[in-house]
Design an enzyme around this catalytic site. Structure first.
Site, PDB file in Angstrom:
ATOM      1  N   ASP A 251       0.844  -1.200   0.000  1.00  0.00           N
ATOM      2  CA  ASP A 251       0.000   0.000   0.000  1.00  0.00           C
ATOM      3  C   ASP A 251       0.874   1.243   0.000  1.00  0.00           C
ATOM      4  OD1 ASP A 251      -1.935   1.883   0.202  1.00  0.00           O
ATOM      5  OD2 ASP A 251      -2.583   1.346   2.238  1.00  0.00           O
ATOM      6  N   LYS A 258       1.713   7.852   0.491  1.00  0.00           N
ATOM      7  CA  LYS A 258       2.111   7.870   1.907  1.00  0.00           C
ATOM      8  C   LYS A 258       3.511   8.459   2.051  1.00  0.00           C
ATOM      9  CE  LYS A 258      -0.364   3.633   3.350  1.00  0.00           C
ATOM     10  NZ  LYS A 258      -1.215   4.195   4.399  1.00  0.00           N
ATOM     11  N   ASP A 329      -5.810   6.330  -0.568  1.00  0.00           N
ATOM     12  CA  ASP A 329      -5.193   5.508   0.481  1.00  0.00           C
ATOM     13  C   ASP A 329      -6.247   4.744   1.290  1.00  0.00           C
ATOM     14  OD1 ASP A 329      -3.132   4.436   1.918  1.00  0.00           O
ATOM     15  OD2 ASP A 329      -2.699   6.254   3.086  1.00  0.00           O
ATOM     16  N   ARG A 333     -11.127  -0.865   1.816  1.00  0.00           N
ATOM     17  CA  ARG A 333     -12.589  -0.985   1.813  1.00  0.00           C
ATOM     18  C   ARG A 333     -13.122  -1.125   0.375  1.00  0.00           C
ATOM     19  NH1 ARG A 333     -13.151   4.586   4.950  1.00  0.00           N
ATOM     20  NH2 ARG A 333     -11.107   3.897   5.660  1.00  0.00           N
TER      21      ARG A 333
HETATM   22  N1  BES Z   1      -3.191   0.142   5.059  1.00  0.00           N
HETATM   23  C1  BES Z   1      -3.590   1.371   5.623  1.00  0.00           C
HETATM   24  C2  BES Z   1      -3.815   1.284   7.127  1.00  0.00           C
HETATM   25  C3  BES Z   1      -2.599   1.039   7.936  1.00  0.00           C
HETATM   26  C4  BES Z   1      -1.907   2.101   8.483  1.00  0.00           C
HETATM   27  C5  BES Z   1      -2.182  -0.241   8.213  1.00  0.00           C
HETATM   28  C6  BES Z   1      -0.803   1.861   9.259  1.00  0.00           C
HETATM   29  C7  BES Z   1      -1.072  -0.489   8.987  1.00  0.00           C
HETATM   30  C8  BES Z   1      -0.390   0.567   9.513  1.00  0.00           C
HETATM   31  C9  BES Z   1      -4.907   1.829   4.997  1.00  0.00           C
HETATM   32  O1  BES Z   1      -5.091   1.479   3.682  1.00  0.00           O
HETATM   33  C10 BES Z   1      -4.944   3.327   5.066  1.00  0.00           C
HETATM   34  O2  BES Z   1      -4.089   3.939   4.517  1.00  0.00           O
HETATM   35  N2  BES Z   1      -5.937   3.845   5.762  1.00  0.00           N
HETATM   36  C11 BES Z   1      -6.094   5.253   5.888  1.00  0.00           C
HETATM   37  C12 BES Z   1      -7.569   5.533   5.774  1.00  0.00           C
HETATM   38  C13 BES Z   1      -7.901   6.992   5.593  1.00  0.00           C
HETATM   39  C14 BES Z   1      -7.329   7.514   4.309  1.00  0.00           C
HETATM   40  C15 BES Z   1      -9.402   7.129   5.601  1.00  0.00           C
HETATM   41  C16 BES Z   1      -5.581   5.667   7.262  1.00  0.00           C
HETATM   42  O3  BES Z   1      -5.740   4.949   8.223  1.00  0.00           O
HETATM   43  O4  BES Z   1      -5.002   6.760   7.342  1.00  0.00           O
HETATM   44 ZN    ZN Z   2      -4.181   2.790   2.292  1.00  0.00          ZN
HETATM   45 ZN    ZN Z   3      -4.094  -0.298   3.096  1.00  0.00          ZN
END
Ligand code: BES
Ligand code: ZN
Ligand code: ZN
Length: 482
Positions: A251, A258, A329, A333
């Site tokens: 990701d 990121k 990001d 979902r």
């Molecule tokens: N894969 C990430 C979540 C994640 C963050 C997993 C840190 C492990 C460690 C997920 O896809 C993500 O980026 N989520 C975002 C959601 C937001 C953009 C609504 C997040 O948590 O910032």
């Molecule tokens: Zn993500």
């Molecule tokens: Zn993710």
């Protein structure tokens, strides 16, 4: 399993509680001497007693007798395995402390603790001087031998599944693509009695899986949807369960790139949900699960490029619902939405999603617990019980229905991110929109997906959290009452 230590064991572990009698049969020392050496018998404590004329003795703290349970034994066994890291042939004497517990539970916890603690990901370094565990003998009283052996066999199955899932998670994203995971799933499925179907990009297009394809749009690697089916050897299955796993092989955040910090350098682990489901499902036949279980692993990486999904784009999920992408990001979902609709079409008794979904879950619980959500009380209770039993702990968060509004879009049925608060809950609400009313459970395993240091049976790196939880949950599953 034996009543005596094998002659070639180079180390024998002896559990010692922090209260009550101290075993002395092998020439161990008395309580006062143990205490003078700083050993109080706490869980996680060990004391090495080298001997000139026989195997090393390791005293293993198991805590107060009254608190002794499966989790304490697993932790203690893990501490023993680490203290004996230079040894390949281990024995552990279970005739003393803990012998009043169910021998099956003890056998399972000891084998899980030792095998999980001795796990190392060694695909890229050769540590020639490292000892590999080759033998583990459980010494029990005669009338406990059969039960302890059954527990040990169970623990071997679950620990092997967890370590397989850990290997998948720890493998760098360039080495483990969605295509390769599809191939590995076929092999694992063949070995463990699962039906495996792998859907490629053409088949996904035909199915209208716009979520998975939309996340894949920026990638040079094609996506894969892996469908695993376990059919029990029984005329009347106990129920039908579907599991949906987030399989983001890497990701990057996509167009919503990121930063390059330590946490985000761990994004090869963003397929931990899919790995846990695959691992758990490899245990079902050997453990005699009577529930029919279907797993959906939604696999792709999430990359930025000239062909990537842009912010403001609208994706059409399988079944026709539309999603406005306002953050690339929030991709997990999107890929799981397709699978949730596919699962709901089969009208199972319940569907459960497992995903490293939100950083907010990590912020809330840290590494010790996963966030759990469920829209039926009975389903929440079953997930909670499976987590407690396996010491893969979960804590429930509520579906706060009025936050659903934060996902309203002006141009599509829903958008893929809510406001800045309650991110774990709004992610759960997003997923719930695609379940068609099927009883729904959700595990956000972002927090416990990895550990920076060895911690009891969690070895450094990917934990494959939820593998044992899901195995137990499927085995004990009954269609949720309400
Ligand atoms: N894969 C990430 C979540 C994640 C963050 C997993 C840190 C492990 C460690 C997920 O896809 C993500 O980026 N989520 C975002 C959601 C937001 C953009 C609504 C997040 O948590 O910032
Ligand atoms: Zn993500
Ligand atoms: Zn993710």
């Amino acid at each position: 399993m034996a009543r005596e230590a094998p002659a070639d064991a180079t180390v024998i572990g002896v559990p010692v509680a922090s209260d009550g009698a101290v075993p002395r049969e092998r020439g161990e020392v008395d309580r006062a001497t143990l205490e003078a050496s700083g050993f109080a018998g706490k869980v996680g404590q060990t004391l090495l007693l080298p001997r000139v004329d026989g195997p090393t003795i390791i005293e293993i703290g198991v805590g107060p007798v009254a608190d002794l349970d499966e989790a304490a034994i697993r932790d203690a066994a893990a501490a023993f395995a680490r203290a004996a890291v230079k040894h390949e042939r281990l024995a552990i004497d279970l005739t003393g402390a803990g012998s009043e517990l169910d021998a099956r539970v003890v056998g399972r916890a000891v084998v899980e603790g030792v095998l999980l603690a001795r796990y190392r990901y060694r695909a890229f370094i050769d540590k020639a001087d490292e000892a590999h565990l080759t033998h583990l003998t459980l010494i029990t009283a005669r009338d406990h031998a059969r039960a302890a052996a059954a527990g040990a066999a169970y623990g071997e199955v679950t620990a092997r599944a967890v370590n397989t899932a850990r290997d998948l998670c720890n493998t760098p994203a360039t080495h483990l693509t969605a295509r390769r995971l599809g191939k590995l799933a076929r092999t694992l499925g063949e070995e463990t009695g699962l039906e495996v179907e792998v859907f490629d990009e053409k088949e996904l297009e035909a199915l209208g899986c716009g979520g998975l394809l939309g996340v894949n749009a920026g990638s040079a690697e094609p996506p894969r949807m892996i469908k695993l089916t376990y059919t029990p050897d029984t005329k009347r299955p106990r129920g039908r369960l579907h599991l949906v796993g987030k399989g983001i092989m890497y990701d990057s955040g996509g167009i919503s790139l990121k930063p390059s910090d330590a946490l985000h350098a761990a994004m090869k682990l963003d397929m931990s949900g899919a790995a846990a489901i695959l691992g758990a499902m490899t245990t079902l036949r050997e453990l005699g699960c009577r529930t029919e279980v279907t797993g959906w692993l939604m696999c792709t990486d999430n990359m930025p490029s000239g062909t990537a999904t842009r912010l403001g784009d609208v994706l059409t999920i399988h079944g026709g619902k539309t999603v406005e992408v306002i953050n690339a990001d929030a991709e997990g979902r999107l890929v799981m939405a397709d699978a949730l609709v596919l699962a709901s079409e089969a009208e199972p008794d319940a569907v459960v999603t497992v995903a490293t979904l939100t950083g907010a879950a990590l912020r809330t619980f840290g590494p010790a617990m996963a966030a759990m959500m469920a829209d039926r009380r009975d389903l929440a209770a079953q997930l909670q019980a499976a987590g407690d039993a396996t010491d893969e702990r979960v804590w429930e968060l509520p579906f706060i229905r009025r936050y659903r509004r934060s996902l309203d879009s002006a141009i599509a049925d829903i958008k893929n991110m809510g406001g800045e608060n309650a991110g774990t809950i709004t992610a759960g609400l997003f997923l719930q929109d695609f379940t068609g009313g099927v009883p729904f459970g959700h595990l956000d395993i972002c927090g416990p997906m990895m550990t920076d240091t060895d911690d009891a049976w969690r070895s450094v790196g990917a934990t494959a959290f939820a593998t044992r939880l899901l195995s137990r949950f499927a085995i004990d599953f009954r269609p949720p009452a309400a």
